[in-house]
Design a protein around this motif. Structure first.
Motif, mmCIF file in Angstrom:
data_model
loop_
_atom_site.group_PDB
_atom_site.id
_atom_site.type_symbol
_atom_site.label_atom_id
_atom_site.label_comp_id
_atom_site.label_asym_id
_atom_site.label_seq_id
_atom_site.Cartn_x
_atom_site.Cartn_y
_atom_site.Cartn_z
ATOM 1 N N LYS A 34 0.850 -1.195 0.000
ATOM 2 C CA LYS A 34 0.000 0.000 0.000
ATOM 3 C C LYS A 34 0.884 1.243 0.000
ATOM 4 O O LYS A 34 1.870 1.304 0.733
ATOM 5 C CB LYS A 34 -0.893 0.014 1.252
ATOM 6 N N GLY A 86 14.758 2.284 18.782
ATOM 7 C CA GLY A 86 13.967 2.219 20.009
ATOM 8 C C GLY A 86 13.416 3.584 20.382
ATOM 9 O O GLY A 86 12.234 3.735 20.715
ATOM 10 N N VAL A 90 9.387 4.741 20.489
ATOM 11 C CA VAL A 90 8.731 5.296 21.670
ATOM 12 C C VAL A 90 8.168 6.682 21.373
ATOM 13 O O VAL A 90 7.022 6.999 21.723
ATOM 14 C CB VAL A 90 9.739 5.364 22.841
ATOM 15 N N ARG A 93 5.142 6.522 18.945
ATOM 16 C CA ARG A 93 3.937 5.987 19.568
ATOM 17 C C ARG A 93 3.170 7.095 20.272
ATOM 18 O O ARG A 93 1.948 7.118 20.319
ATOM 19 C CB ARG A 93 4.336 4.913 20.574
ATOM 20 N N LYS A 94 3.944 8.061 20.816
ATOM 21 C CA LYS A 94 3.314 9.171 21.522
ATOM 22 C C LYS A 94 2.834 10.237 20.531
ATOM 23 O O LYS A 94 1.723 10.751 20.647
ATOM 24 C CB LYS A 94 4.343 9.776 22.475
ATOM 25 N N PRO A 97 0.304 8.102 16.773
ATOM 26 C CA PRO A 97 -0.117 6.712 16.971
ATOM 27 C C PRO A 97 -0.620 6.056 15.688
ATOM 28 O O PRO A 97 -0.514 4.843 15.530
ATOM 29 C CB PRO A 97 -1.240 6.815 18.006
ATOM 30 N N MET A 98 -1.132 6.895 14.746
ATOM 31 C CA MET A 98 -1.640 6.317 13.504
ATOM 32 C C MET A 98 -0.509 5.731 12.673
ATOM 33 O O MET A 98 -0.570 4.590 12.226
ATOM 34 C CB MET A 98 -2.364 7.397 12.715
ATOM 35 N N SER A 101 0.701 2.602 14.186
ATOM 36 C CA SER A 101 -0.076 1.392 13.924
ATOM 37 C C SER A 101 0.070 0.942 12.471
ATOM 38 O O SER A 101 -0.028 -0.238 12.172
ATOM 39 C CB SER A 101 -1.550 1.635 14.265
ATOM 40 N N VAL A 160 -4.572 -4.691 -9.616
ATOM 41 C CA VAL A 160 -5.850 -4.734 -10.328
ATOM 42 C C VAL A 160 -5.659 -5.104 -11.802
ATOM 43 O O VAL A 160 -6.624 -5.163 -12.558
ATOM 44 C CB VAL A 160 -6.599 -3.377 -10.231
ATOM 45 N N ALA A 161 -4.405 -5.366 -12.213
ATOM 46 C CA ALA A 161 -4.152 -5.691 -13.612
ATOM 47 C C ALA A 161 -4.399 -7.179 -13.866
ATOM 48 O O ALA A 161 -4.490 -7.984 -12.933
ATOM 49 C CB ALA A 161 -2.728 -5.327 -13.995
ATOM 50 N N ASP A 162 -4.481 -7.528 -15.131
ATOM 51 C CA ASP A 162 -4.759 -8.912 -15.510
ATOM 52 C C ASP A 162 -3.438 -9.670 -15.640
ATOM 53 O O ASP A 162 -2.904 -9.837 -16.724
ATOM 54 C CB ASP A 162 -5.526 -8.901 -16.845
ATOM 55 N N LEU B 21 17.307 5.507 26.519
ATOM 56 C CA LEU B 21 16.039 4.850 26.207
ATOM 57 C C LEU B 21 15.102 4.875 27.411
ATOM 58 O O LEU B 21 13.893 5.076 27.260
ATOM 59 C CB LEU B 21 16.282 3.409 25.758
ATOM 60 N N ILE B 30 2.666 6.893 27.718
ATOM 61 C CA ILE B 30 1.252 7.139 27.450
ATOM 62 C C ILE B 30 0.407 6.132 28.217
ATOM 63 O O ILE B 30 0.782 4.977 28.374
ATOM 64 C CB ILE B 30 0.903 7.024 25.946
ATOM 65 N N GLN B 38 -9.120 7.162 19.129
ATOM 66 C CA GLN B 38 -9.326 7.552 17.731
ATOM 67 C C GLN B 38 -10.445 6.735 17.093
ATOM 68 O O GLN B 38 -11.257 7.265 16.344
ATOM 69 C CB GLN B 38 -8.030 7.361 16.941
ATOM 70 N N ARG B 183 -14.660 -7.988 -17.594
ATOM 71 C CA ARG B 183 -13.328 -8.186 -18.199
ATOM 72 C C ARG B 183 -13.391 -9.232 -19.296
ATOM 73 O O ARG B 183 -12.661 -9.182 -20.265
ATOM 74 C CB ARG B 183 -12.371 -8.613 -17.098
#
Lengths: 192, 184
Positions: A34, A86, A90, A93-94, A97-98, A101, A160-162, B21, B30, B38, B183
């Protein structure tokens, strides 16, 4: 100034780490399904690469060289990279967050991404100074992000191609990567 | 001697990075999973429990912990599934309960005693009426969650399919996945 541009063009296009030096192929195949997550991964890797290049240079120049223990550099660099990753994890994440994930498992995987260790070791080998080392890391990351984004958008259209049954999935992705690599060989005459 | 220096140096380096760290973990600490908030913000907050969880927040927690799929929210419909998919990176799927046709509650007014119990139960305030007066359902506000049915003492609420009028008539949906057949 021309030095800076030279390093950037050389790392982003001519000596692209993914398509010419063949480093960092694991996320190149893994996170390129993606475009969104590919862009996130590219940004995270660029950030980690720049930071770890600079930090590794400092560790090498001010700790390993003065004490004459340069044989420690591989393990010391791995330690540095792991710390940077690391820290990024950290902090991200703060702060986002999107993105955290979306990147999921791939963020800690930057630690073992050979592109990062490759860049910092080449920095030492080529005897770059601090600015050059930082730029080299940044350029390598930008090149990685560029190629990953291009590849992900290609794969989105291939999805999506053949495609003939025998080539579906990873097979066509590898063929695409090979053709992209050949295309990037064309940049070889760009500098010098 | 050199080995000793190397050992000391590496230990110090590792300790230094470890300290950094530890500081970062404290600085960027958090509480809980920020993803839950969200997801909860995207859900329609009707608390209708059609997803199988007691409310929107528990469902958000279940999605965040990978226990539930993103296609269980009936009132939210396709819009919510797409937004959740963008947030969590999971694939878009059709709403699970959509196989059953969309229904809404209907109050049989001659049996209604005006007890207002269903008004309190309705999560989207789609029932209007007052004490000792018959109630009725605002059809286009009703999400079909059926929460009002068990609380009615006279069992006067039934689920009905919306009648087809000139206003809401639509062409039948195409059969089969989109693009299939085109198709070949």
């Amino acid at each position: 100034m021309s030095d800076i541009i030279f390093i950037l063009i050389s790392t982003v296009l001519v000596n692209n780490f993914v398509l010419v030096k063949f480093l960092g192929l694991c996320p190149f195949m893994g996170v390129s399904k993606k475009a969104d997550s590919a862009l996130g991964m590219g940004l995270a890797t660029t950030f980690v690469l720049t930071l770890s290049s600079i930090l590794s240079y400092l560790v090498h120049a001010y700790l390993l060289v003065p004490f004459d223990v340069e044989f420690l550099r591989t393990v010391a660099f791995i330690l540095t990279i792991a710390t940077v990753v690391g820290f990024t994890e950290v902090a991200m994440r703060k702060l986002s967050p999107m993105l955290y994930s979306i990147l999921g498992i791939y963020l800690p995987l930057i630690t073992t991404n050979c592109i990062v260790l490759g860049v910092v070791l080449i920095n030492v080998q080529e005897q770059h100074n601090l600015l050059q080392a930082g730029l080299y890391g940044f350029g390598a990351g930008t090149g990685f992000a560029l190629v990953l984004a291009l590849f992900a958008t290609l794969r989105e259209r291939i999805a999506v191609a053949d495609v003939p049954a025998a080539f579906q999935g990873s097979a066509i992705a590898l063929v695409t990567a090979g053709i992209m690599s050949m295309a990037f060989m064309g940049f070889a005459g760009l500098v010098k | 001697m050199n080995e000793f220096i190397a050992l000391m140096l590496f230990t110090l380096l590792a300790l230094g990075f470890g300290g950094l760290l530890a500081w970062a973990a404290k600085r960027f600490h958090i509480d809980g999973n920020p993803l839950i908030g969200q997801i909860d913000a995207i859900l329609p907050q009707t608390q209708c429990a059609q997803c199988g969880y007691p409310g929107c927040k528990p469902y958000a927690e279940a999605i965040a912990n990978d226990e539930a799929d993103i296609n269980l929210c009936v009132p939210g419909g396709e819009t919510v599934v797409i937004m959740l998919s963008e947030l969590t990176g999971k694939e878009i799927k059709p709403i699970e309960a959509e196989a059953k046709p969309k229904q809404f509650a209907f109050i049989k007014e001659e049996e209604c005693i005006g007890c207002v119990k269903c008004i309190a139960a309705c999560p989207v305030d789609a029932i209007i009426g007052a004490a000792k007066f018959t109630h009725t359902v605002i059809t286009h506000e009703c999400t079909g969650c059926e929460l009002c049915i068990p609380v009615c003492p006279t069992d006067c609420i039934v689920m009905e399919e919306p009648s087809v009028t000139q206003r809401n008539w639509q062409w039948p949906k195409p059969v089969g996945p989109i693009g299939e057949g085109a198709r070949k």
